[in-house]
Design a protein around this motif. Structure first.
Motif, PDB file in Angstrom:
ATOM      1  N   ILE A 204       0.821  -1.237  -0.194  1.00 28.02           N
ATOM      2  CA  ILE A 204      -0.125  -0.100   0.237  1.00 28.02           C
ATOM      3  C   ILE A 204       0.777   1.044   0.130  1.00 28.02           C
ATOM      4  O   ILE A 204       1.681   1.243   1.010  1.00 28.02           O
ATOM      5  N   GLY A 205       0.617   2.161  -0.940  1.00 31.61           N
ATOM      6  CA  GLY A 205       1.523   3.469  -0.842  1.00 31.61           C
ATOM      7  C   GLY A 205       0.565   4.692  -1.107  1.00 31.61           C
ATOM      8  O   GLY A 205      -0.611   4.637  -0.878  1.00 31.61           O
ATOM      9  N   GLU A 206       1.372   5.784  -1.227  1.00 35.51           N
ATOM     10  CA  GLU A 206       0.520   7.146  -1.215  1.00 35.51           C
ATOM     11  C   GLU A 206      -0.543   7.333  -2.378  1.00 35.51           C
ATOM     12  O   GLU A 206      -1.322   7.902  -2.201  1.00 35.51           O
ATOM     13  N   ARG A 207      -0.344   6.631  -3.335  1.00 33.28           N
ATOM     14  CA  ARG A 207      -1.183   6.761  -4.464  1.00 33.28           C
ATOM     15  C   ARG A 207      -2.398   5.921  -4.413  1.00 33.28           C
ATOM     16  O   ARG A 207      -3.390   6.186  -5.371  1.00 33.28           O
ATOM     17  N   ASP A 208      -2.457   5.216  -3.449  1.00 35.26           N
ATOM     18  CA  ASP A 208      -3.746   4.219  -3.232  1.00 35.26           C
ATOM     19  C   ASP A 208      -4.894   4.960  -2.656  1.00 35.26           C
ATOM     20  O   ASP A 208      -4.893   4.956  -1.509  1.00 35.26           O
ATOM     21  N   GLY A 209      -5.830   5.608  -3.389  1.00 34.31           N
ATOM     22  CA  GLY A 209      -7.160   6.076  -2.894  1.00 34.31           C
ATOM     23  C   GLY A 209      -8.021   4.938  -3.084  1.00 34.31           C
ATOM     24  O   GLY A 209      -7.918   3.579  -2.926  1.00 34.31           O
ATOM     25  N   SER A 210      -9.199   5.505  -2.776  1.00 31.66           N
ATOM     26  CA  SER A 210     -10.399   4.466  -2.500  1.00 31.66           C
ATOM     27  C   SER A 210     -10.416   3.331  -3.746  1.00 31.66           C
ATOM     28  O   SER A 210     -10.803   2.222  -3.390  1.00 31.66           O
ATOM     29  N   TRP A 211     -10.344   3.878  -5.048  1.00 37.51           N
ATOM     30  CA  TRP A 211     -10.567   2.880  -6.092  1.00 37.51           C
ATOM     31  C   TRP A 211      -9.442   1.903  -6.153  1.00 37.51           C
ATOM     32  O   TRP A 211      -9.508   0.698  -6.497  1.00 37.51           O
ATOM     33  N   ARG A 212      -8.179   2.633  -5.983  1.00 35.33           N
ATOM     34  CA  ARG A 212      -7.128   1.494  -5.975  1.00 35.33           C
ATOM     35  C   ARG A 212      -7.088   0.379  -4.962  1.00 35.33           C
ATOM     36  O   ARG A 212      -6.800  -0.688  -4.956  1.00 35.33           O
ATOM     37  N   LEU A 213      -7.481   0.980  -3.767  1.00 38.43           N
ATOM     38  CA  LEU A 213      -7.773   0.030  -2.490  1.00 38.43           C
ATOM     39  C   LEU A 213      -8.783  -0.968  -2.670  1.00 38.43           C
ATOM     40  O   LEU A 213      -8.614  -2.289  -2.567  1.00 38.43           O
ATOM     41  N   LEU A 214      -9.905  -0.699  -3.384  1.00 39.80           N
ATOM     42  CA  LEU A 214     -10.919  -1.482  -3.533  1.00 39.80           C
ATOM     43  C   LEU A 214     -10.607  -2.445  -4.702  1.00 39.80           C
ATOM     44  O   LEU A 214     -10.775  -3.759  -4.451  1.00 39.80           O
ATOM     45  N   LEU A 215      -9.682  -2.262  -5.736  1.00 41.92           N
ATOM     46  CA  LEU A 215      -9.018  -3.320  -6.818  1.00 41.92           C
ATOM     47  C   LEU A 215      -8.397  -4.103  -5.941  1.00 41.92           C
ATOM     48  O   LEU A 215      -8.084  -5.519  -6.249  1.00 41.92           O
ATOM     49  N   LYS A 216      -7.286  -3.438  -5.164  1.00 44.42           N
ATOM     50  CA  LYS A 216      -6.259  -4.343  -4.326  1.00 44.42           C
ATOM     51  C   LYS A 216      -6.868  -5.454  -3.426  1.00 44.42           C
ATOM     52  O   LYS A 216      -6.681  -6.598  -3.393  1.00 44.42           O
ATOM     53  N   TYR A 217      -8.089  -5.075  -2.768  1.00 43.62           N
ATOM     54  CA  TYR A 217      -8.682  -6.034  -1.975  1.00 43.62           C
ATOM     55  C   TYR A 217      -9.558  -6.837  -2.681  1.00 43.62           C
ATOM     56  O   TYR A 217      -9.718  -8.176  -2.272  1.00 43.62           O
ATOM     57  N   ARG A 218     -10.163  -6.419  -3.737  1.00 45.73           N
ATOM     58  CA  ARG A 218     -11.178  -7.351  -4.369  1.00 45.73           C
ATOM     59  C   ARG A 218     -10.045  -8.361  -5.355  1.00 45.73           C
ATOM     60  O   ARG A 218     -10.249  -9.817  -5.354  1.00 45.73           O
ATOM     61  N   LEU A 219      -8.905  -7.967  -5.948  1.00 42.79           N
ATOM     62  CA  LEU A 219      -8.048  -8.899  -6.697  1.00 42.79           C
ATOM     63  C   LEU A 219      -6.949  -9.705  -6.104  1.00 42.79           C
ATOM     64  O   LEU A 219      -6.517 -10.514  -6.403  1.00 42.79           O
ATOM     65  N   GLY A 220      -6.852  -9.239  -4.522  1.00 45.49           N
ATOM     66  CA  GLY A 220      -5.869  -9.878  -3.751  1.00 45.49           C
ATOM     67  C   GLY A 220      -6.166 -11.364  -3.626  1.00 45.49           C
ATOM     68  O   GLY A 220      -5.167 -12.408  -3.466  1.00 45.49           O
ATOM     69  N   GLY A 221      -7.518 -11.891  -3.564  1.00 39.79           N
ATOM     70  CA  GLY A 221      -7.618 -13.199  -3.250  1.00 39.79           C
ATOM     71  C   GLY A 221      -7.117 -14.180  -4.543  1.00 39.79           C
ATOM     72  O   GLY A 221      -6.869 -15.328  -4.200  1.00 39.79           O
ATOM     73  N   PHE A 222      -7.113 -13.691  -5.775  1.00 37.34           N
ATOM     74  CA  PHE A 222      -6.492 -14.293  -6.860  1.00 37.34           C
ATOM     75  C   PHE A 222      -5.140 -14.763  -6.871  1.00 37.34           C
ATOM     76  O   PHE A 222      -4.670 -15.481  -7.542  1.00 37.34           O
ATOM     77  N   ARG A 223      -4.408 -13.992  -5.895  1.00 42.42           N
ATOM     78  CA  ARG A 223      -2.887 -14.168  -5.978  1.00 42.42           C
ATOM     79  C   ARG A 223      -2.567 -15.147  -4.652  1.00 42.42           C
ATOM     80  O   ARG A 223      -1.376 -15.386  -4.355  1.00 42.42           O
ATOM     81  N   ARG A 224      -3.521 -15.645  -3.919  1.00 44.22           N
ATOM     82  CA  ARG A 224      -3.402 -16.360  -2.788  1.00 44.22           C
ATOM     83  C   ARG A 224      -3.707 -17.841  -3.136  1.00 44.22           C
ATOM     84  O   ARG A 224      -5.054 -18.186  -2.736  1.00 44.22           O
ATOM     85  N   ARG A 225      -2.831 -18.781  -3.318  1.00 46.25           N
ATOM     86  CA  ARG A 225      -3.348 -20.053  -3.336  1.00 46.25           C
ATOM     87  C   ARG A 225      -2.516 -20.956  -2.192  1.00 46.25           C
ATOM     88  O   ARG A 225      -1.315 -21.421  -2.703  1.00 46.25           O
ATOM     89  N   PRO A 226      -2.890 -21.043  -1.024  1.00 48.26           N
ATOM     90  CA  PRO A 226      -2.262 -21.813   0.078  1.00 48.26           C
ATOM     91  C   PRO A 226      -1.990 -23.258  -0.466  1.00 48.26           C
ATOM     92  O   PRO A 226      -2.525 -23.793  -0.906  1.00 48.26           O
ATOM     93  N   VAL A 227      -0.675 -23.464   0.005  1.00 49.74           N
ATOM     94  CA  VAL A 227       0.011 -24.859  -0.166  1.00 49.74           C
ATOM     95  C   VAL A 227       0.522 -25.332   1.068  1.00 49.74           C
ATOM     96  O   VAL A 227       0.684 -24.380   2.051  1.00 49.74           O
ATOM     97  N   THR A 228       0.961 -26.195   1.350  1.00 49.31           N
ATOM     98  CA  THR A 228       1.491 -26.990   2.567  1.00 49.31           C
ATOM     99  C   THR A 228       3.081 -26.948   2.481  1.00 49.31           C
ATOM    100  O   THR A 228       3.608 -27.461   1.607  1.00 49.31           O
TER     101      THR A 228
END
Length: 239
Positions: A204-228
């Motif tokens: 998260i950086g200075e340029r992250d306003g509401s729309w960028r935060l929303l995108l990061k929040y929504r898209l973040g789950g696609f980058r997380r594939r838990p493994v053991t």
């Protein structure tokens, strides 16, 4: 994943957010029914099935401006966080950055005070901020195990968390973190290593306003594939 909270005018790595922007970003979470907590508290809540609505907040490098600029914002909102510090550079500066201004780091006295603050977790960022994947076995042991021992002595508390400098991790480093007694470790985008000892995070950086935060929040789950990982079960990484 935050770093410095202060003046953004000279910030070649874009790791700084202003106090006003930090408050806007964290208030954005609050208005959506989300609450910032330390990573240790987040993982404990997940283990109880109570992690919904919680967001793990991390501040890397242990900059002195955390106490002056970030902590008051967290207190106003009733949020917690994890501060990853470098016990080998207490009271020093960010000498590992070739560009940009020298930023002071937290002192031992301030870290002790922060460790006694409700909702805050003091955790390790290694000793001196080196790429652990390039360290030989002796240096790796000092950076991981040595930093944990020093922080425990400094704060009088068990140190459960580690953050890999630069976010770089491989299986050897992750296994070393587990063997040193940590309960978890944070990376950035660890790919197939994602798990308890390679938790992904969103910058998260200075340029992250509401729309960028929303995108990061929504898209973040696609980058997380838990493994053991070896000796560790899968975990749903924090947003």
């Amino acid at each position: 994943m935050y770093h410095s909270v202060g003046d953004c005018s000279d910030d070649p790595y874009r790791i700084t957010v202003s106090p006003d922007r930090l408050e806007q970003q964290l208030d954005w979470l609050r208005r959506r029914g989300l609450r910032g907590v330390s990573v240790a508290d987040l993982l404990a809540a997940h283990s109880r099935g109570e992690g919904r609505g919680l967001v793990g907040l991390t501040f890397d490098d242990g900059y002195a401006d955390f106490a002056d600029n970030a902590l008051p914002v967290l207190r106003r909102l009733g949020f917690g966080a994890t501060v990853f510090v470098l016990p080998g550079r207490l009271g020093g500066t960010n000498e590992w950055d070739p560009l940009g201004p020298r930023r002071p780091l937290l002192t031992a006295d301030v870290i002790r005070r922060l460790a006694d603050t409700e909702g805050l977790e003091i955790a390790s960022h290694g000793l001196t901020h080196v790429d652990l994947t390039l360290a030989d076995d002796a240096l790796l042991g000092a950076e991981i195990g040595g930093s944990r021992a020093l922080l425990a002595e400094l704060t009088g508390r068990d140190v459960r968390g580690l953050c890999y400098p630069y976010g770089t991790v491989d299986r050897r480093v992750a296994d070393a973190a587990r063997a040193a007694g940590y309960g978890y470790a944070c990376a950035i985008d660890p790919g197939p290593l994602t798990g308890t000892f390679a938790l992904p995070r969103v910058h998260i950086g200075e340029r992250d306003g509401s729309w960028r935060l929303l995108l990061k929040y929504r898209l973040g789950g696609f980058r997380r594939r838990p493994v053991t990982l070896t000796g560790a079960g899968p975990v749903a990484a924090a947003r």
